[in-house]
Design a protein around this motif. Structure first.
Motif, short mmCIF file in Angstrom:
data_model
loop_
_atom_site.label_atom_id
_atom_site.label_comp_id
_atom_site.label_asym_id
_atom_site.label_seq_id
_atom_site.Cartn_x
_atom_site.Cartn_y
_atom_site.Cartn_z
N ASP A 76 18.44 -52.73 26.83
CA ASP A 76 18.54 -51.40 27.43
C ASP A 76 17.98 -50.32 26.51
O ASP A 76 17.84 -49.17 26.93
CB ASP A 76 19.96 -51.08 27.86
CG ASP A 76 20.93 -50.99 26.68
OD1 ASP A 76 20.52 -51.26 25.54
OD2 ASP A 76 22.11 -50.65 26.92
N ASP A 79 11.94 -49.12 25.99
CA ASP A 79 11.33 -48.15 26.89
C ASP A 79 10.19 -48.75 27.71
O ASP A 79 9.93 -48.31 28.83
CB ASP A 79 10.76 -46.97 26.09
CG ASP A 79 11.81 -46.26 25.27
OD1 ASP A 79 12.88 -45.96 25.83
OD2 ASP A 79 11.57 -46.04 24.07
N CYS A 80 9.49 -49.73 27.15
CA CYS A 80 8.28 -50.26 27.80
C CYS A 80 8.06 -51.69 27.36
O CYS A 80 8.37 -52.05 26.21
CB CYS A 80 7.08 -49.39 27.41
SG CYS A 80 5.49 -49.95 28.09
N ARG A 97 5.96 -56.74 34.56
CA ARG A 97 7.08 -56.37 35.43
C ARG A 97 7.96 -57.59 35.72
O ARG A 97 9.20 -57.48 35.73
CB ARG A 97 6.53 -55.79 36.74
CG ARG A 97 7.56 -55.26 37.72
CD ARG A 97 8.18 -53.97 37.22
NE ARG A 97 9.43 -54.19 36.52
CZ ARG A 97 9.96 -53.32 35.66
NH1 ARG A 97 9.31 -52.20 35.38
NH2 ARG A 97 11.11 -53.58 35.05
N ASP A 101 11.87 -57.81 34.59
CA ASP A 101 12.93 -57.97 35.58
C ASP A 101 13.85 -59.16 35.28
O ASP A 101 14.91 -59.28 35.90
CB ASP A 101 12.33 -58.11 36.97
CG ASP A 101 11.74 -56.80 37.48
OD1 ASP A 101 12.07 -55.74 36.90
OD2 ASP A 101 10.95 -56.83 38.44
N GLU A 105 18.71 -55.91 30.84
CA GLU A 105 18.56 -54.50 31.23
C GLU A 105 17.06 -54.21 31.26
O GLU A 105 16.47 -53.90 30.22
CB GLU A 105 19.27 -53.55 30.26
CG GLU A 105 20.77 -53.80 30.16
CD GLU A 105 21.12 -54.80 29.07
OE1 GLU A 105 20.18 -55.21 28.34
OE2 GLU A 105 22.29 -55.18 28.96
N PRO A 106 16.41 -54.30 32.41
CA PRO A 106 14.94 -54.18 32.47
C PRO A 106 14.45 -52.78 32.10
O PRO A 106 14.98 -51.78 32.58
CB PRO A 106 14.63 -54.48 33.94
CG PRO A 106 15.84 -55.16 34.48
CD PRO A 106 16.99 -54.60 33.73
N PRO A 107 13.44 -52.69 31.23
CA PRO A 107 12.80 -51.39 31.00
C PRO A 107 12.04 -50.95 32.25
O PRO A 107 11.55 -51.78 33.00
CB PRO A 107 11.85 -51.67 29.84
CG PRO A 107 11.59 -53.15 29.91
CD PRO A 107 12.85 -53.76 30.43
N ARG A 108 11.94 -49.65 32.45
CA ARG A 108 11.29 -49.15 33.66
C ARG A 108 9.77 -49.25 33.58
O ARG A 108 9.09 -49.44 34.57
CB ARG A 108 11.71 -47.70 33.91
CG ARG A 108 13.19 -47.55 34.23
CD ARG A 108 13.54 -46.11 34.55
NE ARG A 108 12.90 -45.68 35.79
CZ ARG A 108 13.01 -44.46 36.29
NH1 ARG A 108 13.71 -43.55 35.63
NH2 ARG A 108 12.41 -44.14 37.41
N ALA A 109 9.22 -49.09 32.37
CA ALA A 109 7.76 -49.13 32.21
C ALA A 109 7.32 -50.53 31.82
O ALA A 109 7.91 -51.17 30.95
CB ALA A 109 7.32 -48.12 31.15
#
Length: 323
Positions: A76, A79-80, A97, A101, A105-109
């Motif tokens: 978590d 960031d990327c 991606r 996933d 806690e997957p990073p959004r970027a």
């Protein structure tokens, strides 16, 4: 935007090696050659082969989790995630991606890089720029490959060499630099030396990778010592400042020839993970770095020269402070 200078440093490394071991005996039987010929030609004794469960995303995620855990962090905080691979077949979906996933806690970027066997070094430079540009503070760089998917067992140029696996490093912002500026590029006039001319054949099957081994060897020895020297100069160091040389694990004879051409002093450890891991393309450098630090933890914090090169005759080199 922060006005405080931020540099990028490697914080940790991790790898994933498939459970199935492919021996020279098995490979030699397909090629109608003997094991001695195979080892003398490549330096490889065993290589790993992924099963159906060990997808690119699965292996990449395992390596990423290991790297994050070794840093004493959790996913978590990432960031990327940048993924490097030349064997990702689903061009409609991002491998990065898919790896992200699978993390707790997957990073959004998340984004992909394909620079073949130089992919890890290219992705590392991209991560460095994102951190130093204050876009992100913590980045995972993952190399994941299933090279056995794109070769045939009867091809003497590729079957003895290529293998599967994944490696990852965690980078974070720091007050002191830990990654030097790269020397990188490509040689389009030689792109035909390693190629897949028709990625999908008429019957729908993927066409295999083709490689002109002797010509690749000559290209590497003729051109890449200068690339490595430029990377050293851009980092403000020379070979005597190094503790390790971690080249792409392409072929043991190439690794030896590069070491000689660079006149590496005896104290520099030349990593030869290829002996038991084979050539894992974009995954080979982080996997080799992990092997080095597991066997030589005293080298943590010391300087290493990375050198990647491969299909498209892409290349990239940089000096890093080992995590």
């Amino acid at each position: 935007m922060s006005s405080t200078p931020t540099y990028a440093q490697l914080r940790s490394v991790g790898s994933y090696r498939p459970s199935h071991v492919l021996t020279n005996e098995t490979v030699a039987a397909h090629l109608d050659v003997n094991e001695t010929w195979l080892h003398r030609r490549t330096g490889i004794r065993t290589r790993r082969v992924a099963d159906d469960r060990e997808t690119l995303a699965y292996m990449g995620a395992q390596a990423a989790v290991t790297a994050t855990r070794r840093a004493g962090a959790s996913t978590d905080t990432v960031d990327c995630l940048i993924a490097a691979s030349m064997t990702h077949q689903d061009h409609g979906a991002s491998l990065a991606r898919s790896i992200a996933d699978l993390l707790p806690e997957p990073p959004r970027a998340a984004l992909d890089v394909n620079a073949a066997c130089a992919g890890f070094c290219v992705a590392l430079e991209l991560a460095r720029c994102l951190i130093q540009g204050h876009t992100f503070n913590t980045v995972l760089v993952v190399g994941s490959e299933r090279m056995r998917d794109i070769i045939t067992d009867d091809d003497r140029a590729t079957a003895p060499v290529f293998a599967d696996g994944a490696g990852a490093v965690l980078l974070h912002g720091a007050p002191e630099p830990g990654i030097g500026s790269p020397a990188w590029g490509s040689d389009p006039a030689r792109r035909h030396l390693i190629t897949r001319p028709d990625p999908r054949q008429a019957d729908g099957e993927l066409s295999p990778l083709q490689m002109q081994g002797p010509q690749v060897y000559r290209w590497v020895i003729d051109h890449l010592p200068d690339v490595a020297t430029t990377a050293l100069e851009r980092a403000g160091v020379d070979v005597h400042d190094l503790a390790a040389f971690i080249p792409h694990q392409s072929n043991d004879r190439i690794i030896t020839a590069l070491s000689v051409a660079l006149a590496l002093p005896p104290h520099v450890t030349v990593v030869r993970d290829i002996t038991h891991s084979g050539n894992t393309a974009a995954a080979s450098i982080p996997m080799a770095m992990d092997t080095l630090l597991q066997t030589r933890p005293d080298l943590a914090g010391k300087l290493a020269l990375l050198l990647g090169y491969g299909a498209g005759m892409t290349f990239a080199a940089q000096v890093v402070q080992l995590p």
